[in-house]
Design an enzyme around this catalytic site. Structure first.
Site, PDB file in Angstrom:
ATOM      1  N   ASP A   3     -15.777   0.209   0.015  1.00  0.00           N
ATOM      2  CA  ASP A   3     -15.654  -1.466  -0.053  1.00  0.00           C
ATOM      3  C   ASP A   3     -17.165  -2.053   0.009  1.00  0.00           C
ATOM      4  O   ASP A   3     -18.096  -1.823   0.957  1.00  0.00           O
ATOM      5  CB  ASP A   3     -14.965  -1.757   1.018  1.00  0.00           C
ATOM      6  CG  ASP A   3     -14.996  -3.460   0.996  1.00  0.00           C
ATOM      7  OD1 ASP A   3     -14.661  -4.097  -0.150  1.00  0.00           O
ATOM      8  OD2 ASP A   3     -14.512  -4.092   2.277  1.00  0.00           O
ATOM      9  N   ASN A  52     -17.819  -5.654  -0.710  1.00  0.00           N
ATOM     10  CA  ASN A  52     -17.580  -6.987  -0.557  1.00  0.00           C
ATOM     11  C   ASN A  52     -16.746  -7.570   0.844  1.00  0.00           C
ATOM     12  O   ASN A  52     -16.852  -8.583   0.964  1.00  0.00           O
ATOM     13  CB  ASN A  52     -17.131  -7.694  -1.792  1.00  0.00           C
ATOM     14  CG  ASN A  52     -15.606  -7.476  -2.024  1.00  0.00           C
ATOM     15  OD1 ASN A  52     -15.013  -6.689  -1.097  1.00  0.00           O
ATOM     16  ND2 ASN A  52     -14.957  -7.912  -2.960  1.00  0.00           N
ATOM     17  N   ASP A 112     -13.871  -7.136   2.059  1.00  0.00           N
ATOM     18  CA  ASP A 112     -12.540  -7.562   2.151  1.00  0.00           C
ATOM     19  C   ASP A 112     -11.540  -6.418   2.408  1.00  0.00           C
ATOM     20  O   ASP A 112     -10.484  -6.601   2.757  1.00  0.00           O
ATOM     21  CB  ASP A 112     -11.864  -8.233   0.724  1.00  0.00           C
ATOM     22  CG  ASP A 112     -11.963  -7.131  -0.499  1.00  0.00           C
ATOM     23  OD1 ASP A 112     -12.414  -5.829  -0.236  1.00  0.00           O
ATOM     24  OD2 ASP A 112     -11.669  -7.340  -1.568  1.00  0.00           O
ATOM     25  N   ASP A 120     -13.764  -1.142  -4.058  1.00  0.00           N
ATOM     26  CA  ASP A 120     -13.868  -1.707  -5.190  1.00  0.00           C
ATOM     27  C   ASP A 120     -14.671  -0.850  -6.248  1.00  0.00           C
ATOM     28  O   ASP A 120     -15.459   0.339  -5.745  1.00  0.00           O
ATOM     29  CB  ASP A 120     -14.410  -3.074  -4.976  1.00  0.00           C
ATOM     30  CG  ASP A 120     -15.776  -2.955  -3.943  1.00  0.00           C
ATOM     31  OD1 ASP A 120     -16.500  -2.053  -4.122  1.00  0.00           O
ATOM     32  OD2 ASP A 120     -15.574  -3.737  -2.955  1.00  0.00           O
ATOM     33  N   ASP A 135      -6.155   6.223 -15.477  1.00  0.00           N
ATOM     34  CA  ASP A 135      -4.646   6.413 -14.967  1.00  0.00           C
ATOM     35  C   ASP A 135      -3.855   5.582 -16.033  1.00  0.00           C
ATOM     36  O   ASP A 135      -4.118   4.353 -16.183  1.00  0.00           O
ATOM     37  CB  ASP A 135      -4.481   6.037 -13.659  1.00  0.00           C
ATOM     38  CG  ASP A 135      -3.389   6.898 -12.752  1.00  0.00           C
ATOM     39  OD1 ASP A 135      -2.166   7.372 -13.409  1.00  0.00           O
ATOM     40  OD2 ASP A 135      -3.781   7.561 -11.689  1.00  0.00           O
ATOM     41  N   ASP A 168       0.899   8.919 -15.749  1.00  0.00           N
ATOM     42  CA  ASP A 168       1.956   8.992 -14.589  1.00  0.00           C
ATOM     43  C   ASP A 168       3.453   9.182 -14.937  1.00  0.00           C
ATOM     44  O   ASP A 168       3.818   8.598 -15.784  1.00  0.00           O
ATOM     45  CB  ASP A 168       1.803   7.627 -14.064  1.00  0.00           C
ATOM     46  CG  ASP A 168       2.366   7.269 -12.659  1.00  0.00           C
ATOM     47  OD1 ASP A 168       1.925   7.892 -11.682  1.00  0.00           O
ATOM     48  OD2 ASP A 168       3.622   6.572 -12.739  1.00  0.00           O
ATOM     49  N   GLU A 185       1.391  13.885 -15.365  1.00  0.00           N
ATOM     50  CA  GLU A 185       2.043  14.225 -14.207  1.00  0.00           C
ATOM     51  C   GLU A 185       3.535  14.550 -14.513  1.00  0.00           C
ATOM     52  O   GLU A 185       3.990  13.762 -15.170  1.00  0.00           O
ATOM     53  CB  GLU A 185       1.893  12.948 -13.230  1.00  0.00           C
ATOM     54  CG  GLU A 185       2.508  13.136 -11.884  1.00  0.00           C
ATOM     55  CD  GLU A 185       2.968  12.140 -11.120  1.00  0.00           C
ATOM     56  OE1 GLU A 185       2.878  12.220  -9.855  1.00  0.00           O
ATOM     57  OE2 GLU A 185       3.189  11.079 -11.820  1.00  0.00           O
ATOM     58  N   HIS A 224      -3.278  11.422  -4.186  1.00  0.00           N
ATOM     59  CA  HIS A 224      -2.780  10.509  -3.386  1.00  0.00           C
ATOM     60  C   HIS A 224      -1.450  10.256  -2.750  1.00  0.00           C
ATOM     61  O   HIS A 224      -0.827   9.515  -2.042  1.00  0.00           O
ATOM     62  CB  HIS A 224      -3.408   9.140  -4.022  1.00  0.00           C
ATOM     63  CG  HIS A 224      -2.409   8.919  -5.408  1.00  0.00           C
ATOM     64  ND1 HIS A 224      -2.526   9.835  -6.364  1.00  0.00           N
ATOM     65  CD2 HIS A 224      -1.388   8.068  -5.501  1.00  0.00           C
ATOM     66  CE1 HIS A 224      -1.686   9.320  -7.256  1.00  0.00           C
ATOM     67  NE2 HIS A 224      -0.793   8.445  -7.067  1.00  0.00           N
ATOM     68  N   ASP A 225      -0.489  11.528  -3.257  1.00  0.00           N
ATOM     69  CA  ASP A 225       0.883  11.279  -3.041  1.00  0.00           C
ATOM     70  C   ASP A 225       1.139  12.508  -1.896  1.00  0.00           C
ATOM     71  O   ASP A 225       2.202  12.527  -1.561  1.00  0.00           O
ATOM     72  CB  ASP A 225       1.770  11.582  -4.412  1.00  0.00           C
ATOM     73  CG  ASP A 225       1.505  10.406  -5.060  1.00  0.00           C
ATOM     74  OD1 ASP A 225       1.436   9.331  -4.730  1.00  0.00           O
ATOM     75  OD2 ASP A 225       1.790  10.758  -6.381  1.00  0.00           O
TER      76      ASP A 225
HETATM   77  C1  NOJ Z   1       3.399   8.709  -9.439  1.00  0.00           C
HETATM   78  C2  NOJ Z   1       2.148   8.262  -8.644  1.00  0.00           C
HETATM   79  O1  NOJ Z   1       1.112   9.155  -8.611  1.00  0.00           O
HETATM   80  C3  NOJ Z   1       2.679   7.544  -7.384  1.00  0.00           C
HETATM   81  O2  NOJ Z   1       1.550   7.042  -6.433  1.00  0.00           O
HETATM   82  C4  NOJ Z   1       3.304   6.339  -7.811  1.00  0.00           C
HETATM   83  O3  NOJ Z   1       4.160   5.851  -6.726  1.00  0.00           O
HETATM   84  C5  NOJ Z   1       4.768   6.612  -8.861  1.00  0.00           C
HETATM   85  N1  NOJ Z   1       4.070   7.672  -9.774  1.00  0.00           N
HETATM   86  C6  NOJ Z   1       5.097   5.542  -9.537  1.00  0.00           C
HETATM   87  O4  NOJ Z   1       4.281   5.183 -10.427  1.00  0.00           O
END
Ligand code: NOJ
Length: 561
Positions: A31, A33, A35, A39, A108, A210, A261, A334-335
């Site tokens: 980050d 700025n 907040d 960014d 993405d 995605d 994905e 990130h999942d």
């Molecule tokens: C897969 C993404 O990686 C995930 O973070 C998201 O919540 C779902 N698809 C819905 O877009």
């Protein structure tokens, strides 16, 4: 026509086969700025850090305009940057600065659904005869007044939301605010392709797509067994047609990389998606290895990993796609929870096990993905209160499981092990307040481990996990056998050792990894003999012994032919 096609193909170099990708989750990266939210200028500031690591490609999780219900995977405007992250100038500058450093930038692409605040949906929900009505999937309820199918949403509850205004339901496989797009509609597809070209014409180097294997649904919309609609929306009847059309209309016109994905895709399906002769995608993300520590297909019902399952799974993917399609290789994104906490050891053996896991993955065939902080061995986080978590999936799940009778303690334990926020705490840059991520209040709390796990520390330690990843990336550039060789699993039934051989033209590699906190004897004399003549290429110990591996040890031998 045929000639043109051949020219097009030979001008594309398949550079992505030799590349290592680094994923940035912008909200949590850096980050500038104050907040509390990462960014685009923050990413630009750290490009030299990424260059030092040696990666080739950056995959940027969504930065598009969004109400942020699902951290940007709910897009309101595909062609605008969310104010949280900066503006189009910042993104263009990021692209230019990345290119100046010989790194590529992949966006993405979230086109299974949009936000319900996207103008298409705002229009679509106005009336049944609105020109955008068919951009989404609207259905009448069943005669008994129930939703059109019994499908459960991936984020809990029904996949159908009733809209009073037009007295119909719309489909949302994810959150209520993420309505699914209707790919059966050729006009929608055209608009999507036009939007993709907008980004590629700016010079973007490809897309991570995605849940792209969800875009074709079974048009008869049958009920699913126990509410599981996935067989009716994963890898659906027109998926290959749609991807081939997308390839012809857009992808084939650019020298880019694509990764889809694809939850629920088998190696056989992956071959169909990634065989270059089919003109679809370059590679896909499988979920199979990420599901091995779940019971009954429920990710929150956690069971310990059986290493034999993991080995057989990798073997299946490595051998099925060899010479046909292409694998992507990942432990983290990130999942997913942090791999060192999941399949490694985030206590005494944190550094050693992080290096071992990296070795095990990076010596395979495919394109490796590193998720921000993985190169530091960042760990899972334990927040005491549910209020400190941010993820919509996790919050909805909590309510659902409570209603099913799960105790608070059981759910929190599952969150500690599997929650997506494990991956989303701020990147740990240094030991200053908030890990150097922000001078404001971070949107999600920093993992308290930052005082000893951070980039500054790693850059100052010669044998850190960071430099180990740097070596692995370098090896991929130097050794053809890593990108081209075939894969043979060794010690198949061994419960603690993951060993395999990469077989190349000029050299073989033997990769030995100990997934346990015990010293383990190598039970195979032939293997011990064969590595005796080998040269150590990379290891996480000072001097590996050929016949045993210390806790979480990994070693790679090169055997010349
Ligand atoms: C897969 C993404 O990686 C995930 O973070 C998201 O919540 C779902 N698809 C819905 O877009």
């Amino acid at each position: 026509m045929v000639k043109h096609e051949t020219e097009k193909k030979s001008s594309q170099t398949e550079w992505w086969k030799k590349s290592v990708v680094y994923q940035i989750y912008p909200k949590s990266f850096n980050d500038t700025n104050g907040d509390g939210i990462g960014d685009l200028p923050g990413i630009i500031e750290k490009l030299d850090y990424l260059k030092t690591l040696g990666i080739d490609v950056i995959w940027l999780s969504p930065v598009y305009d969004s109400p942020q219900e699902d951290n940007g995977y709910d897009i309101r405007d595909y062609k605008k940057i969310d104010d949280l992250f900066g503006d189009m100038n910042d993104l263009e500058r990021l692209l230019e600065e990345a290119h100046n450093r010989d790194m590529k930038l992949v966006m993405d692409l979230v086109v299974n659904h949009t936000s319900d605040e996207h103008k298409w949906f705002v229009e679509s929900s106005k009336s049944k005869d609105n020109p955008y009505r068919d951009y989404y999937i609207w259905k009448d309820g069943k005669e008994n007044g129930e939703p059109p199918t019994n499908w459960n949403s991936i984020f809990s509850g029904s996949t159908w939301e009733y809209d009073e205004r037009t007295e119909q339901y719309y489909l949302h496989l994810f959150a209520t605010k993420q309505p699914d797009l209707n790919w059966e509609n050729p006009k929608l597809r055209e608009d999507i392709y036009e939007m993709m070209k907008f980004w590629l014409d700016k010079g973007m180097d490809g897309f991570r797509m995605d849940v792209i294997n969800f875009i074709s649904k079974d048009p008869s919309y049958p009920d699913g067994e126990h509410g599981d609609g996935s067989p009716h929306f994963m890898n659906g009847p027109r998926i290959h047609e749609f991807l081939q059309e997308m390839n012809e209309e857009v992808l084939s016109k650019y020298d880019i990389m694509t990764v889809g994905e694809m939850p629920g895709a088998s190696p056989e399906e992956a071959k169909a998606y990634t065989d270059p002769a089919h003109d679809e995608l370059n590679m896909i993300f499988t979920f199979e290895h990420m599901d091995l520590d779940s019971e009954n297909g429920d990710k929150w019902d956690v069971k310990p990993l059986d290493l034999v399952d993991l080995k057989e799974n990798f073997e299946k993917w490595q051998t099925s796609l060899h010479g046909v399609g292409w694998n992507s290789l990942y432990w983290n994104n990130h999942d997913q929870p942090r791999i060192v906490s999941r399949f490694g050891n985030d206590g005494e053996f944190r550094e050693k096990s992080a290096k071992m896991l990296a070795t095990c993955l990076h010596m395979m065939q495919g394109t490796p993905y590193i998720y921000q902080g993985e190169e530091l061995g960042m760990t899972n986080v334990h927040f005491d209160s549910l209020d400190e978590y941010r993820d919509i999936e996790l919050k909805n799940m909590y309510e659902e499981k409570r209603a099913l009778g799960w105790s608070h303690e059981r759910i929190m334990e599952a969150i500690y092990i599997k929650g997506r926020d494990n991956a989303r705490t701020p990147m740990q840059w240094d030991r200053s307040e908030n890990a150097g991520f922000t001078e404001g209040d971070p949107w999600i709390k920093v993992n308290p481990g930052y005082t000893h796990i951070n980039a500054e520390q790693a850059l100052g330690q010669e044998d850190s996990i960071f430099y180990y990843y740097q070596q692995l990336i370098q090896l991929r550039k130097e050794k053809e056998v890593i990108t081209e060789g075939s894969f043979e699993l060794l010690l198949r039934e061994h419960p603690q050792l993951f060993a395999y051989q990469r077989v190349g033209d000029k050299e073989d590699l033997v990769v030995c990894c100990n997934f346990s906190d015990q010293t383990v004897e190598v039970p195979d004399q032939d293997l011990i003999q064969s590595v005796k003549g080998g040269e150590v290429v990379i290891t996480n110990v000072d001097s590996p012994e050929r016949d045993r591996l210390s806790p979480y040890e990994s070693v790679v031998y090169s055997i010349e032919k």
